[in-house]
Design an enzyme around this catalytic site. Structure first.
Site, PDB file in Angstrom:
ATOM      1  N   PRO A  71       0.842  -1.198   0.000  1.00  0.00           N
ATOM      2  CA  PRO A  71       0.000   0.000   0.000  1.00  0.00           C
ATOM      3  C   PRO A  71       0.872   1.240   0.000  1.00  0.00           C
ATOM      4  O   PRO A  71       1.789   1.366   0.812  1.00  0.00           O
ATOM      5  CB  PRO A  71      -0.790  -0.130   1.311  1.00  0.00           C
ATOM      6  CG  PRO A  71       0.069  -0.983   2.188  1.00  0.00           C
ATOM      7  CD  PRO A  71       0.792  -1.925   1.274  1.00  0.00           C
TER       8      PRO A  71
ATOM      9  N   GLN B 256      -6.317  -1.561   3.175  1.00  0.00           N
ATOM     10  CA  GLN B 256      -5.564  -1.134   4.347  1.00  0.00           C
ATOM     11  C   GLN B 256      -6.256   0.052   4.995  1.00  0.00           C
ATOM     12  O   GLN B 256      -6.571   1.042   4.325  1.00  0.00           O
ATOM     13  CB  GLN B 256      -4.126  -0.741   4.013  1.00  0.00           C
ATOM     14  CG  GLN B 256      -3.346  -0.429   5.295  1.00  0.00           C
ATOM     15  CD  GLN B 256      -1.920   0.022   5.073  1.00  0.00           C
ATOM     16  OE1 GLN B 256      -1.695   1.138   4.617  1.00  0.00           O
ATOM     17  NE2 GLN B 256      -0.958  -0.822   5.410  1.00  0.00           N
TER      18      GLN B 256
ATOM     19  N   CYS C  97       3.404   3.117   9.232  1.00  0.00           N
ATOM     20  CA  CYS C  97       3.661   4.413   8.604  1.00  0.00           C
ATOM     21  C   CYS C  97       4.324   5.362   9.597  1.00  0.00           C
ATOM     22  O   CYS C  97       3.793   5.605  10.686  1.00  0.00           O
ATOM     23  CB  CYS C  97       2.359   5.020   8.093  1.00  0.00           C
ATOM     24  SG  CYS C  97       2.596   6.632   7.309  1.00  0.00           S
TER      25      CYS C  97
ATOM     26  N   GLY D  41       7.298  -2.676  -2.995  1.00  0.00           N
ATOM     27  CA  GLY D  41       6.691  -1.354  -3.004  1.00  0.00           C
ATOM     28  C   GLY D  41       6.950  -0.568  -4.262  1.00  0.00           C
ATOM     29  O   GLY D  41       6.446  -0.883  -5.329  1.00  0.00           O
TER      30      GLY D  41
END
Length: 465
Positions: free
Chosen positions: A101, A156, A186, A333
């Site tokens: 994500p 997410q 994060c 990613g």
């Protein structure tokens, strides 16, 4: 169609595993280099790593003898992890490979392009804050709607308020996601600082466990957590184990996606947090050893499916080697966004072992154009705009002849084109036909990318209560 192989002798219960047998003539034609696919006759499919098979055929067969499975229950647990995943009425191959994500990147448009390239990679949404879902109930399609062709897709969510997380999970049920993931990794100031969630949640494992229990109780699909290996000076392996153990004990969470770097909440930007803290893949492999009943997907620093990754350490990293070492899956990613063709173009064949869909970028663009023109302005004027829906295409010809001119031509076409069809008609003139019709570039392989990783694996001392 995936070619599955028959099991001629099945296991007879949890504690009485016998021999799995595969004909050499059949197994040698298996598409996947990293595992055998076995069909047990009862509509259950398994992925059995090569390391469990005998290296030399015996009497015309490959065997999976009990000497490789002395810890019978643990081995069978690992075997079951590779069953076909079911979500509602849908069935998918397991998340051996997933795209991470990424805010402002993994939106509906990118995920549509990614799915056209790979049929089996698991895709994640951008993080959607639970409060946004709760307070935008009149406009949820804008945040949660997904095309049917995108599955499997993981939603997410972010947040720390238990009631809002539960309500968000309940509202998401109508959209048919295949898993719900909580962001505990994060490091941005807006999320982990003022928002008090993201990586900040790793400092409160009890809250995360309760949050996951609430999400699961209000969701129709499995749940998972994406986290770091630590936060600031809370970065020992024991603290990571405490976090994992607490969350798994308080909730049905059995899948953890672990970014193998710690997060530094003060002094580093999100971009710096992806590069400056050192990678410690050995932490993830230790988790696999210490928590055999849980599933761990490895994330961080992964740049290609095949090509070796080397940085600071003498051993190298790539997807299939991690799978062979026992991870449940590998998450990639920004490389999957910046080089979608070279990366995702290999996933189905190299990771899942299925035949290539044989689609070219010319065909992908034709299909994507129909999607893109159908969604322009769907939620209001320029919502999304032609620039929004074309953004994922800018990297489709990364490092190819004409790529730079392609981006400049696209940028110029934004100013006067009113449809993706007209934009592509104008911009594709600069891409040679042989590039448009080419297959993904040939990968580079390596035999022992994780040699010596066991020497780096930390030992669990104690899990504090």
């Amino acid at each position: 169609m995936i070619r599955f192989l028959s099991v001629f002798q099945r296991c007879e219960g949890m504690m009485n595993i016998v021999w799995y047998r595969l004909p050499v003539s059949v197994s040698s034609t298996c598409y996947c280099r990293t595992s055998y696919r076995i069909y047990d006759g009862g509509k259950s499919y398994y992925f059995v790593p090569h390391r469990f098979a005998s290296s030399t055929p015996v009497l015309g067969c490959h065997f999976f003898p009990t000497k490789f499975i002395s810890a019978t229950t643990a081995w069978l647990s690992r075997l079951r992890k590779f069953k076909v995943r079911a979500s509602g009425s849908r069935q998918y191959l397991p998340p051996l490979f997933s795209v991470a994500p990424m805010m402002d990147w993994t939106d509906n448009h990118y995920r549509t392009l990614a799915r056209l390239i790979s049929h089996h990679a698991w895709l994640y949404t951008e993080m959607v804050v639970a409060e946004t879902i709760v307070h935008q109930q009149h406009n949820l399609d804008k945040f949660l709607e997904i095309p049917e062709m995108q599955h499997p897709v993981v939603l997410q969510i972010g947040g720390s308020n238990l009631s809002n997380l539960a309500k968000a999970a309940e509202l998401a049920n109508a959209y048919g996601y295949d898993e719900i993931n909580l962001n505990c990794g994060c490091p941005s100031e807006r999320v982990a600082g003022h928002g008090c969630f993201g990586a900040q949640l790793m400092l409160n494992p009890k809250l995360v466990g309760e949050a996951m229990a609430s999400i699961s109780a209000n969701s129709d699909v499995p749940v998972s957590v994406k986290c770091r290996i630590g936060v600031d000076d809370h970065d020992t392996y024991d603290k990571l184990c405490t976090f994992i153990d607490t969350v798994a004990s308080l909730s049905p969470t059995r899948h953890f996606i672990v970014h193998a770097r710690k997060a530094l909440l003060k002094g580093l930007s999100p971009a710096e947090n992806r590069t400056i803290p050192p990678l410690k893949y050995e932490y993830v492999f230790s988790l696999i050893h210490d928590f055999p009943h849980l599933d761990f997907t490895i994330n961080g620093g992964i740049t290609t499916v095949h090509q070796s990754y080397a940085k600071e350490k003498t051993w190298k990293f790539f997807v299939n080697s991690a799978l062979q070492k026992g991870v449940y899956g590998v998450m990639m990613g920004r490389a999957a966004y910046n080089t979608p063709w070279a990366t995702l173009g290999h996933v189905d064949t190299a990771v899942y072992g299925v035949p290539s869909p044989g689609i070219s970028r010319r065909q992908i663009l034709q299909q994507y154009q129909k999607y893109a023109d159908s969604v322009i302005g769907k939620y209001g004027t320029n919502k999304p705009s032609i620039r929004n829906v074309v953004k994922p295409l800018l990297h489709l010809f990364h490092s190819e002849p004409g790529a730079g001119v392609w981006k400049r031509r696209m940028d110029a076409a934004f100013r006067h084109c009113t449809s993706v069809q007209s934009l592509l008609d104008e911009a594709l003139e600069v891409i040679p036909d042989y590039v448009l019709d080419a297959s993904p570039p040939s990968p580079i392989s390596d035999d022992e990318p994780f040699a010596g990783i066991e020497m780096l694996m930390p030992q669990l001392q104690v899990i504090s209560s």
